[in-house]
Design a protein around this motif. Structure first.
Motif, PDB file in Angstrom:
ATOM      1  N   SER A 182       1.715  -3.042   6.887  1.00  0.00           N
ATOM      2  CA  SER A 182       1.389  -2.545   5.401  1.00  0.00           C
ATOM      3  C   SER A 182       0.085  -2.948   4.982  1.00  0.00           C
ATOM      4  CB  SER A 182       2.472  -2.945   4.562  1.00  0.00           C
ATOM      5  OG  SER A 182       3.815  -2.173   4.966  1.00  0.00           O
ATOM      6  N   SER A 183      -0.114  -4.282   5.178  1.00  0.00           N
ATOM      7  CA  SER A 183      -1.461  -4.860   4.892  1.00  0.00           C
ATOM      8  C   SER A 183      -2.592  -4.003   5.551  1.00  0.00           C
ATOM      9  CB  SER A 183      -1.535  -6.383   4.841  1.00  0.00           C
ATOM     10  OG  SER A 183      -1.370  -6.628   6.185  1.00  0.00           O
ATOM     11  N   ASP A 184      -2.580  -4.273   7.155  1.00  0.00           N
ATOM     12  CA  ASP A 184      -3.427  -3.474   7.858  1.00  0.00           C
ATOM     13  C   ASP A 184      -3.692  -2.049   7.792  1.00  0.00           C
ATOM     14  OD1 ASP A 184      -4.141  -5.844   9.151  1.00  0.00           O
ATOM     15  OD2 ASP A 184      -2.895  -5.508  11.019  1.00  0.00           O
ATOM     16  N   MET A 185      -2.410  -1.358   7.555  1.00  0.00           N
ATOM     17  CA  MET A 185      -2.832   0.102   7.233  1.00  0.00           C
ATOM     18  C   MET A 185      -3.462   0.480   5.891  1.00  0.00           C
ATOM     19  SD  MET A 185      -1.687   3.127   8.097  1.00  0.00           S
ATOM     20  CE  MET A 185      -0.532   3.199   9.225  1.00  0.00           C
ATOM     21  N   LYS A 186      -3.028  -0.486   4.827  1.00  0.00           N
ATOM     22  CA  LYS A 186      -3.689  -0.206   3.409  1.00  0.00           C
ATOM     23  C   LYS A 186      -5.238  -0.780   3.770  1.00  0.00           C
ATOM     24  CE  LYS A 186      -3.559  -1.864  -1.313  1.00  0.00           C
ATOM     25  NZ  LYS A 186      -3.070  -2.655  -2.322  1.00  0.00           N
ATOM     26  N   GLU A 187      -5.603  -1.487   4.303  1.00  0.00           N
ATOM     27  CA  GLU A 187      -6.940  -1.984   4.297  1.00  0.00           C
ATOM     28  C   GLU A 187      -7.776  -0.661   5.151  1.00  0.00           C
ATOM     29  OE1 GLU A 187      -9.855  -5.511   5.701  1.00  0.00           O
ATOM     30  OE2 GLU A 187      -7.832  -5.605   6.672  1.00  0.00           O
ATOM     31  N   ILE A 188      -7.223  -0.299   6.206  1.00  0.00           N
ATOM     32  CA  ILE A 188      -7.756   0.624   6.950  1.00  0.00           C
ATOM     33  C   ILE A 188      -7.997   2.037   6.230  1.00  0.00           C
ATOM     34  CG2 ILE A 188      -7.563   2.676   8.965  1.00  0.00           C
ATOM     35  CD1 ILE A 188      -6.119  -0.058  10.411  1.00  0.00           C
ATOM     36  N   VAL A 189      -6.995   2.560   5.644  1.00  0.00           N
ATOM     37  CA  VAL A 189      -6.915   3.611   4.684  1.00  0.00           C
ATOM     38  C   VAL A 189      -8.119   3.539   3.638  1.00  0.00           C
ATOM     39  CG1 VAL A 189      -5.708   5.443   3.582  1.00  0.00           C
ATOM     40  CG2 VAL A 189      -4.649   4.177   5.391  1.00  0.00           C
ATOM     41  N   GLN A 190      -8.060   2.460   3.010  1.00  0.00           N
ATOM     42  CA  GLN A 190      -8.916   1.985   1.738  1.00  0.00           C
ATOM     43  C   GLN A 190     -10.209   1.902   2.347  1.00  0.00           C
ATOM     44  OE1 GLN A 190      -8.117  -1.645  -0.211  1.00  0.00           O
ATOM     45  NE2 GLN A 190      -7.813  -0.463  -2.141  1.00  0.00           N
ATOM     46  N   GLU A 191     -10.634   1.385   3.361  1.00  0.00           N
ATOM     47  CA  GLU A 191     -11.993   1.125   3.853  1.00  0.00           C
ATOM     48  C   GLU A 191     -12.656   2.460   4.249  1.00  0.00           C
ATOM     49  OE1 GLU A 191     -13.917  -1.322   3.254  1.00  0.00           O
ATOM     50  OE2 GLU A 191     -12.456  -2.539   2.601  1.00  0.00           O
ATOM     51  N   VAL A 192     -11.765   3.216   5.040  1.00  0.00           N
ATOM     52  CA  VAL A 192     -12.207   4.487   5.607  1.00  0.00           C
ATOM     53  C   VAL A 192     -12.388   5.400   4.225  1.00  0.00           C
ATOM     54  CG1 VAL A 192     -11.377   6.609   6.684  1.00  0.00           C
ATOM     55  CG2 VAL A 192     -10.972   4.368   7.894  1.00  0.00           C
ATOM     56  N   ALA A 193     -11.923   5.372   3.325  1.00  0.00           N
ATOM     57  CA  ALA A 193     -11.840   6.302   2.168  1.00  0.00           C
ATOM     58  C   ALA A 193     -13.308   5.828   1.382  1.00  0.00           C
ATOM     59  CB  ALA A 193     -10.722   6.071   1.213  1.00  0.00           C
ATOM     60  N   HIS A 194     -13.588   4.608   1.512  1.00  0.00           N
ATOM     61  CA  HIS A 194     -14.641   3.999   1.042  1.00  0.00           C
ATOM     62  C   HIS A 194     -16.009   4.729   1.529  1.00  0.00           C
ATOM     63  CE1 HIS A 194     -12.788   0.527  -1.243  1.00  0.00           C
ATOM     64  NE2 HIS A 194     -12.703   1.661  -1.934  1.00  0.00           N
ATOM     65  N   ARG A 195     -15.810   4.843   3.106  1.00  0.00           N
ATOM     66  CA  ARG A 195     -16.773   5.324   3.782  1.00  0.00           C
ATOM     67  C   ARG A 195     -16.934   6.954   3.613  1.00  0.00           C
ATOM     68  NH1 ARG A 195     -15.981   0.694   4.648  1.00  0.00           N
ATOM     69  NH2 ARG A 195     -17.360  -0.968   5.794  1.00  0.00           N
ATOM     70  N   ASP A 196     -16.171   7.451   2.815  1.00  0.00           N
ATOM     71  CA  ASP A 196     -16.093   8.991   2.684  1.00  0.00           C
ATOM     72  C   ASP A 196     -15.507   9.632   3.775  1.00  0.00           C
ATOM     73  OD1 ASP A 196     -16.426  11.475   1.253  1.00  0.00           O
ATOM     74  OD2 ASP A 196     -18.267  11.863   2.051  1.00  0.00           O
ATOM     75  N   VAL A 201      -2.490   9.944   9.655  1.00  0.00           N
ATOM     76  CA  VAL A 201      -1.584   8.932  10.392  1.00  0.00           C
ATOM     77  C   VAL A 201      -0.493   9.841  10.879  1.00  0.00           C
ATOM     78  CG1 VAL A 201      -0.148   7.200   9.757  1.00  0.00           C
ATOM     79  CG2 VAL A 201      -2.138   7.311   8.695  1.00  0.00           C
ATOM     80  N   ASP A 202      -0.078   9.433  12.233  1.00  0.00           N
ATOM     81  CA  ASP A 202       0.938  10.087  12.927  1.00  0.00           C
ATOM     82  C   ASP A 202       2.248   9.146  12.822  1.00  0.00           C
ATOM     83  OD1 ASP A 202       2.944  10.826  14.749  1.00  0.00           O
ATOM     84  OD2 ASP A 202       1.496  11.302  16.522  1.00  0.00           O
ATOM     85  N   GLU A 203       3.303   9.719  12.236  1.00  0.00           N
ATOM     86  CA  GLU A 203       4.508   8.837  11.679  1.00  0.00           C
ATOM     87  C   GLU A 203       5.664   9.384  12.436  1.00  0.00           C
ATOM     88  OE1 GLU A 203       3.355   6.709   7.675  1.00  0.00           O
ATOM     89  OE2 GLU A 203       4.851   8.279   7.436  1.00  0.00           O
ATOM     90  N   ALA A 226      -7.658  12.723  -4.019  1.00  0.00           N
ATOM     91  CA  ALA A 226      -9.327  12.382  -3.644  1.00  0.00           C
ATOM     92  C   ALA A 226      -9.246  10.937  -3.530  1.00  0.00           C
ATOM     93  CB  ALA A 226     -10.015  12.857  -4.880  1.00  0.00           C
ATOM     94  N   GLN A 227      -8.772  10.050  -4.024  1.00  0.00           N
ATOM     95  CA  GLN A 227      -8.693   8.776  -3.924  1.00  0.00           C
ATOM     96  C   GLN A 227      -8.427   8.360  -2.503  1.00  0.00           C
ATOM     97  OE1 GLN A 227      -6.593   6.060  -6.598  1.00  0.00           O
ATOM     98  NE2 GLN A 227      -7.365   4.296  -5.735  1.00  0.00           N
ATOM     99  N   TRP A 228      -7.426   8.976  -1.976  1.00  0.00           N
ATOM    100  CA  TRP A 228      -6.700   8.761  -0.667  1.00  0.00           C
ATOM    101  C   TRP A 228      -6.689   9.856   0.115  1.00  0.00           C
ATOM    102  CZ3 TRP A 228      -5.737   3.627   0.037  1.00  0.00           C
ATOM    103  CH2 TRP A 228      -5.424   2.823  -0.997  1.00  0.00           C
ATOM    104  N   PRO A 229      -7.910  10.058   0.757  1.00  0.00           N
ATOM    105  CA  PRO A 229      -8.074  11.312   1.849  1.00  0.00           C
ATOM    106  C   PRO A 229      -7.288  11.123   2.917  1.00  0.00           C
ATOM    107  CG  PRO A 229     -10.250   9.919   1.924  1.00  0.00           C
ATOM    108  CD  PRO A 229      -9.263   9.112   0.557  1.00  0.00           C
ATOM    109  N   LEU A 230      -5.998  11.544   3.134  1.00  0.00           N
ATOM    110  CA  LEU A 230      -5.165  11.238   3.894  1.00  0.00           C
ATOM    111  C   LEU A 230      -4.403  12.508   4.458  1.00  0.00           C
ATOM    112  CD1 LEU A 230      -3.420   8.816   5.211  1.00  0.00           C
ATOM    113  CD2 LEU A 230      -1.973   8.714   3.161  1.00  0.00           C
ATOM    114  N   VAL A 231      -4.019  12.499   5.557  1.00  0.00           N
ATOM    115  CA  VAL A 231      -3.171  13.669   6.074  1.00  0.00           C
ATOM    116  C   VAL A 231      -1.908  12.753   6.950  1.00  0.00           C
ATOM    117  CG1 VAL A 231      -2.545  15.414   7.415  1.00  0.00           C
ATOM    118  CG2 VAL A 231      -4.553  15.239   5.996  1.00  0.00           C
ATOM    119  N   VAL A 232      -0.649  12.965   6.488  1.00  0.00           N
ATOM    120  CA  VAL A 232       0.555  12.421   7.118  1.00  0.00           C
ATOM    121  C   VAL A 232       1.044  13.423   8.214  1.00  0.00           C
ATOM    122  CG1 VAL A 232       2.496  10.992   6.904  1.00  0.00           C
ATOM    123  CG2 VAL A 232       0.672  10.612   5.483  1.00  0.00           C
TER     124      VAL A 232
END
Length: 389
Positions: A182-196, A201-203, A226-232
């Motif tokens: 969970s910690s690695d996932m959060k860091e990745i999604v957060q940092e990718v979002a910071h880089r626009d 994520v395939d689950e 918008a804060q979490w530009p994510l597709v699951v």
């Protein structure tokens, strides 16, 4: 006839070629044991079967909305709330013709020609094709066995370039059967979002986990926004055993839904209608009880293979905690090893070249989606084969 450049980019799925060879041997009367294809060996749960039959009998076979049956979108929303304690509005859930279609839609909606998308190596081989279909360039990030073959943000960050559009991850992963923490996932999604950038994520193996409770990135982020530009991406194929009905779903930000709807209208009209009605039965208590019983069977198989394969001469460098795969080191060149193992020991495993640009010749994948009786026989055949080579 002159073929397109894209058609020449698409690589064959080598596992399918090996399976064809295995099928030819079976046609000759040889008792091949399949440890290759990633498909549950159980039939669809009986309540789902009955729901499918009833849907057809009730003439529920006409087109649905392009984004899927409203009742099924609501059911998945409820499933996220009850199983994962996260609120995902039904309007952000899109039903698709399998997870592959969901991955294709996501790539077409998010990637411009010439942009790069980072993929973990090893990983599902078709992901690079989805990126290429959108005109994107797949960039593979080599993972390490000490991290269970899952990427860290540091590794992704080292490969981030001005032309990088985003990251496509799988947790749990095929072929390794491992998950991101969970910690690695959060860091990745957060940092990718910071880089626009975006994160896909395939689950699809989400609920086939054995050592910890099933988790979703949405428990970290909430519904994509918008804060979490994510597709699951998820699917009814693996945990629910509906592989041949080709039904999946995706969770998207509100802003992306209109683009996904236009793609769906043009590329598939709608998902399989009877399958959608049948899928409603997946969330009934009796179906979930069956699926949980099968998950425990998969866990017992995983435990047996992890204990037995090393004794048969197969080195395992990571611990799979989900899906139904073991990613292992081949005793010698994996393509040659798997071919000889099939022809001489009648065991069909998969060489690593489908899954890895970096270590495809050294690694291989075993699927334990087979009966315990067959797994025991396969391990004995592997042991005898390895002792003679």
């Amino acid at each position: 006839m002159k073929q397109s450049d894209l058609s020449n980019l698409v690589q064959p799925f080598h596992v399918m070629e090996l399976v064809k060879h295995a099928n030819a041997l079976e046609a000759q009367g040889k008792p091949v044991i399949h440890l290759s294809i990633g498909e549950p060996d159980f039939p669809m749960p009986e309540p789902v079967q009955q729901a499918l039959i009833k849907a057809v009998a009730d003439n529920k076979t006409r087109y649905t909305a392009a984004l899927g049956l409203p009742e099924l979108r609501e059911a998945i929303s409820t499933y996220y709330r009850t199983a994962f304690q996260v609120t995902v509005p039904a309007r952000q859930i899109v039903i698709t013709s399998g997870a592959s279609t969901a991955l294709m839609y996501a790539c077409l909606a998010l990637i411009n020609p010439g942009q790069e998308v980072m993929l973990a190596d090893p990983g599902y081989p078709c992901n690079k094709t989805f990126v290429q279909m959108a005109g994107g360039i797949p960039r593979f990030v080599q993972t390490r066995e000490e991290n269970n073959f899952q990427p860290s943000w540091d590794e992704l960050n080292q490969n981030w370039k001005p032309q990088t559009a985003g990251v496509l991850l799988a947790s749990p992963n095929n072929p390794t059967g491992t998950q991101l923490s969970s910690s690695d996932m959060k860091e990745i999604v957060q940092e990718v979002a910071h880089r626009d950038g975006f994160t896909i994520v395939d689950e699809i193996y989400q609920s086939l986990c054995y050592d910890n409770t099933a988790q979703s990135v949405l428990q970290i982020t909430g519904a994509p926004c918008a804060q979490w530009p994510l597709v699951v991406i998820n699917s009814f194929s693996k945990y629910f055993g509906m592989t041949g009905l080709r039904l999946g779903w995706m969770v998207v930000p509100d802003a992306l839904a209109p683009a996904i709807e236009r793609l769906a209208q043009n590329l598939s009209i709608c998902p399989n209608t009877p399958a959608q009605w049948a899928a409603l039965a997946c969330f009934q208590d009796d179906t979930l009880k069956i699926c949980e019983q099968r998950r425990q069977i998969f866990k017992a198989r995983r435990d047996f293979m992890m204990q037995s394969l090393p004794l048969a001469g197969i080195e395992i460098q990571s611990t799979p905690d989900s899906a139904f795969y073991i990613y292992a080191k081949a005793p010698f060149d994996s393509e040659r090893y798997c071919k000889e193992l099939l022809e001489k020991a009648l065991v069909c495993a998969v060489p690593g070249k489908d899954f890895s640009e970096h270590r495809g010749t050294t690694m291989m994948r075993f699927s334990y989606a087979n009966s315990m009786e067959n797994l025991e026989l396969a391990v004995e055949r592997i042991r005898r084969f390895n002792s003679q080579t």
